[in-house]
Design a protein around this motif. Sequence first.
Motif, PDB file in Angstrom:
ATOM      1  N   LEU A 136       2.239 110.419 -49.376  1.00 31.60           N
ATOM      2  CA  LEU A 136       0.814 110.237 -49.094  1.00 31.60           C
ATOM      3  C   LEU A 136       0.559 108.957 -48.301  1.00 31.60           C
ATOM      4  O   LEU A 136      -0.273 108.940 -47.388  1.00 31.60           O
ATOM      5  N   LEU A 137       1.285 107.882 -48.642  1.00 32.44           N
ATOM      6  CA  LEU A 137       1.150 106.635 -47.885  1.00 32.44           C
ATOM      7  C   LEU A 137       1.539 106.828 -46.421  1.00 32.44           C
ATOM      8  O   LEU A 137       0.818 106.424 -45.502  1.00 32.44           O
ATOM      9  N   ASN A 138       2.688 107.452 -46.198  1.00 32.98           N
ATOM     10  CA  ASN A 138       3.166 107.662 -44.835  1.00 32.98           C
ATOM     11  C   ASN A 138       2.286 108.637 -44.069  1.00 32.98           C
ATOM     12  O   ASN A 138       2.093 108.496 -42.854  1.00 32.98           O
ATOM     13  N   LEU A 139       1.737 109.624 -44.782  1.00 33.59           N
ATOM     14  CA  LEU A 139       0.884 110.618 -44.133  1.00 33.59           C
ATOM     15  C   LEU A 139      -0.369 109.980 -43.552  1.00 33.59           C
ATOM     16  O   LEU A 139      -0.728 110.229 -42.394  1.00 33.59           O
ATOM     17  N   VAL A 140      -1.042 109.137 -44.335  1.00 30.70           N
ATOM     18  CA  VAL A 140      -2.279 108.517 -43.851  1.00 30.70           C
ATOM     19  C   VAL A 140      -1.992 107.456 -42.793  1.00 30.70           C
ATOM     20  O   VAL A 140      -2.881 107.082 -42.021  1.00 30.70           O
ATOM     21  N   ARG A 141      -0.741 106.975 -42.740  1.00 23.65           N
ATOM     22  CA  ARG A 141      -0.365 105.998 -41.708  1.00 23.65           C
ATOM     23  C   ARG A 141       0.068 106.673 -40.412  1.00 23.65           C
ATOM     24  O   ARG A 141       0.356 105.999 -39.421  1.00 23.65           O
ATOM     25  N   GLY A 142       0.122 108.005 -40.411  1.00 20.87           N
ATOM     26  CA  GLY A 142       0.427 108.732 -39.188  1.00 20.87           C
ATOM     27  C   GLY A 142       1.901 108.950 -38.930  1.00 20.87           C
ATOM     28  O   GLY A 142       2.350 108.866 -37.784  1.00 20.87           O
ATOM     29  N   THR A 143       2.678 109.249 -39.959  1.00 16.42           N
ATOM     30  CA  THR A 143       4.111 109.436 -39.779  1.00 16.42           C
ATOM     31  C   THR A 143       4.423 110.824 -39.231  1.00 16.42           C
ATOM     32  O   THR A 143       3.574 111.715 -39.215  1.00 16.42           O
ATOM     33  N   GLY A 144       5.683 111.004 -38.807  1.00  6.85           N
ATOM     34  CA  GLY A 144       6.171 112.303 -38.388  1.00  6.85           C
ATOM     35  C   GLY A 144       7.008 112.934 -39.481  1.00  6.85           C
ATOM     36  O   GLY A 144       7.016 112.487 -40.630  1.00  6.85           O
ATOM     37  N   THR A 191       0.594  93.929 -62.663  1.00  2.73           N
ATOM     38  CA  THR A 191       0.386  94.177 -61.232  1.00  2.73           C
ATOM     39  C   THR A 191       0.407  95.670 -60.917  1.00  2.73           C
ATOM     40  O   THR A 191      -0.063  96.078 -59.851  1.00  2.73           O
ATOM     41  N   ASN A 192       0.937  96.495 -61.823  1.00  2.20           N
ATOM     42  CA  ASN A 192       0.923  97.941 -61.619  1.00  2.20           C
ATOM     43  C   ASN A 192      -0.485  98.521 -61.684  1.00  2.20           C
ATOM     44  O   ASN A 192      -0.693  99.676 -61.311  1.00  2.20           O
ATOM     45  N   PHE A 193      -1.436  97.710 -62.149  1.00  4.79           N
ATOM     46  CA  PHE A 193      -2.809  98.194 -62.289  1.00  4.79           C
ATOM     47  C   PHE A 193      -3.766  97.490 -61.324  1.00  4.79           C
ATOM     48  O   PHE A 193      -4.977  97.648 -61.439  1.00  4.79           O
ATOM     49  N   TYR A 194      -3.231  96.718 -60.374  1.00  7.04           N
ATOM     50  CA  TYR A 194      -4.074  96.079 -59.362  1.00  7.04           C
ATOM     51  C   TYR A 194      -4.421  97.114 -58.299  1.00  7.04           C
ATOM     52  O   TYR A 194      -3.538  97.613 -57.598  1.00  7.04           O
ATOM     53  N   TYR A 195      -5.693  97.409 -58.138  1.00  3.55           N
ATOM     54  CA  TYR A 195      -6.099  98.438 -57.186  1.00  3.55           C
ATOM     55  C   TYR A 195      -6.113  97.933 -55.747  1.00  3.55           C
ATOM     56  O   TYR A 195      -6.399  98.686 -54.817  1.00  3.55           O
ATOM     57  N   SER A 196      -5.811  96.665 -55.555  1.00  2.04           N
ATOM     58  CA  SER A 196      -5.624  96.157 -54.192  1.00  2.04           C
ATOM     59  C   SER A 196      -4.328  96.689 -53.600  1.00  2.04           C
ATOM     60  O   SER A 196      -4.131  96.660 -52.386  1.00  2.04           O
ATOM     61  N   ASN A 197      -3.442  97.187 -54.463  1.00  2.00           N
ATOM     62  CA  ASN A 197      -2.188  97.789 -54.030  1.00  2.00           C
ATOM     63  C   ASN A 197      -2.437  99.270 -53.731  1.00  2.00           C
ATOM     64  O   ASN A 197      -2.894 100.023 -54.589  1.00  2.00           O
ATOM     65  N   CYS A 198      -2.130  99.685 -52.494  1.00  2.46           N
ATOM     66  CA  CYS A 198      -2.411 101.068 -52.066  1.00  2.46           C
ATOM     67  C   CYS A 198      -1.690 102.090 -52.928  1.00  2.46           C
ATOM     68  O   CYS A 198      -2.235 103.150 -53.246  1.00  2.46           O
ATOM     69  N   ARG A 199      -0.454 101.777 -53.296  1.00  5.83           N
ATOM     70  CA  ARG A 199       0.314 102.726 -54.095  1.00  5.83           C
ATOM     71  C   ARG A 199      -0.339 102.943 -55.465  1.00  5.83           C
ATOM     72  O   ARG A 199      -0.342 104.067 -55.984  1.00  5.83           O
ATOM     73  N   ASN A 200      -0.887 101.883 -56.054  1.00  2.00           N
ATOM     74  CA  ASN A 200      -1.557 102.029 -57.341  1.00  2.00           C
ATOM     75  C   ASN A 200      -2.809 102.898 -57.226  1.00  2.00           C
ATOM     76  O   ASN A 200      -3.117 103.693 -58.118  1.00  2.00           O
ATOM     77  N   ARG A 201      -3.532 102.775 -56.122  1.00  2.49           N
ATOM     78  CA  ARG A 201      -4.751 103.569 -55.934  1.00  2.49           C
ATOM     79  C   ARG A 201      -4.401 105.042 -55.756  1.00  2.49           C
ATOM     80  O   ARG A 201      -5.125 105.923 -56.231  1.00  2.49           O
ATOM     81  N   LYS A 217      -1.942 122.092 -59.366  1.00  5.63           N
ATOM     82  CA  LYS A 217      -0.508 122.056 -59.059  1.00  5.63           C
ATOM     83  C   LYS A 217      -0.232 121.224 -57.800  1.00  5.63           C
ATOM     84  O   LYS A 217       0.751 121.459 -57.100  1.00  5.63           O
ATOM     85  N   THR A 218      -1.091 120.250 -57.518  1.00  4.43           N
ATOM     86  CA  THR A 218      -0.945 119.438 -56.311  1.00  4.43           C
ATOM     87  C   THR A 218       0.436 118.795 -56.217  1.00  4.43           C
ATOM     88  O   THR A 218       1.096 118.861 -55.174  1.00  4.43           O
ATOM     89  N   GLU A 219       0.891 118.172 -57.297  1.00  2.14           N
ATOM     90  CA  GLU A 219       2.173 117.473 -57.279  1.00  2.14           C
ATOM     91  C   GLU A 219       3.323 118.452 -57.013  1.00  2.14           C
ATOM     92  O   GLU A 219       4.206 118.186 -56.191  1.00  2.14           O
ATOM     93  N   TYR A 220       3.301 119.594 -57.705  1.00  2.00           N
ATOM     94  CA  TYR A 220       4.349 120.607 -57.523  1.00  2.00           C
ATOM     95  C   TYR A 220       4.355 121.115 -56.082  1.00  2.00           C
ATOM     96  O   TYR A 220       5.419 121.261 -55.465  1.00  2.00           O
ATOM     97  N   ASN A 221       3.172 121.375 -55.527  1.00  2.00           N
ATOM     98  CA  ASN A 221       3.081 121.907 -54.170  1.00  2.00           C
ATOM     99  C   ASN A 221       3.566 120.900 -53.127  1.00  2.00           C
ATOM    100  O   ASN A 221       4.234 121.272 -52.152  1.00  2.00           O
ATOM    101  N   ILE A 222       3.245 119.622 -53.330  1.00  2.00           N
ATOM    102  CA  ILE A 222       3.695 118.601 -52.377  1.00  2.00           C
ATOM    103  C   ILE A 222       5.212 118.455 -52.433  1.00  2.00           C
ATOM    104  O   ILE A 222       5.874 118.360 -51.393  1.00  2.00           O
ATOM    105  N   ILE A 223       5.773 118.445 -53.636  1.00  2.00           N
ATOM    106  CA  ILE A 223       7.232 118.340 -53.765  1.00  2.00           C
ATOM    107  C   ILE A 223       7.915 119.532 -53.109  1.00  2.00           C
ATOM    108  O   ILE A 223       8.941 119.381 -52.417  1.00  2.00           O
ATOM    109  N   ASN A 224       7.354 120.724 -53.274  1.00  2.00           N
ATOM    110  CA  ASN A 224       7.918 121.910 -52.638  1.00  2.00           C
ATOM    111  C   ASN A 224       7.861 121.782 -51.123  1.00  2.00           C
ATOM    112  O   ASN A 224       8.827 122.119 -50.409  1.00  2.00           O
TER     113      ASN A 224
END
Length: 323
Positions: A136-144, A191-201, A217-224
């Motif tokens: 999800l991080l790479n997707l919003v950053r415009g990865t291939g 720090t795992n709960f700091y919402y300034s961190n994109c991964r935590n959000r 089933k979002t997680e299952y579908n993305i992994i597939n």
Amino acid sequence: MTTTYLHDKFISIILKCQQLSKPISILIALSGGKDSLCLIKLVEDFNNLYNYFHKIEYIYIDHQWRNDSRKHIKHLLNYTNTTSNNTYVYQIHMIHMSESTIRRIRYQIIIQHAIKNKTQIIFTGHNETDQLETFLLNLVRGTGLEGLSSLPLIRQIKHYIQIIRPLIKMNTGDILWFCHKFNLPLWSDKTNFYYSNCRNRIRYELLPYLKAYFCPKTEYNIINFLNLSSIENEYIKQNAIKLYITSRHSYYIAINYKFIKDQHLALKRRTLYLFFYYNFNKYLNNNISNQLLEYMYIKHQRKARIIWEQLRITIYKNWIYVQ
């Protein structure tokens, strides 16, 4: 020894890594969280049963972002000292750096340690949930396509060093259950709960929102999707490598584009990326890539030059070469 379905999954993953031939020395990169504790337990139990690894070492990189980092190190060492294996701790003293820069430095330290100690395999604690978040991080950053499958099970680093992620098929919930079952000493990292961190959000806001309002089933579908993408990406990668080897010059930093101009666009772009990454450790951007592709089809072409990141790229008589 009590075994669980995670033990069975771990054994299955390790035995599928056919490149692993005895004797093997491994370096386990620790983050200090539940994934690290789970990985230590699985590796130690596996080795007690099969005696597969002749040398096991642990490595921890302290970013010094938290004021309790020294206590965290001590807590981690108390646990790793229950094994008979060495633990190495490195500290990064420049603390005002971005997360991506810190990640790159961390990998450099780990790989250099492995080279120095002639370690063949590096284990990391990335799990299935990390794979989702990275996607999800790479997707919003415009990865291939390459960026979407950035956490594969196995990655070759040097000609004799591999990074293996044995937990990549295990999700966070299963790992947390495993840690509670064996009373592993979890460290609460605020720090795992700091919402300034994109991964935590992504972990605490975006993924729960997608599951609640779009698809349970979002997680299952993305992994597939990632598994399918990884297969297709590997096919393109292997063919691009073959094309690059065929088209490169024997002595100069150059490729003959007459070998690639009639290939599929995916192969042409990947071959150009490979050329610049292999020779200059640079990721070719879309703008320069499109310019190079356009020059390939200009008839009676004059010599053309492109300046990009201090590289002088010349296109002339079927050749792309860099001065």
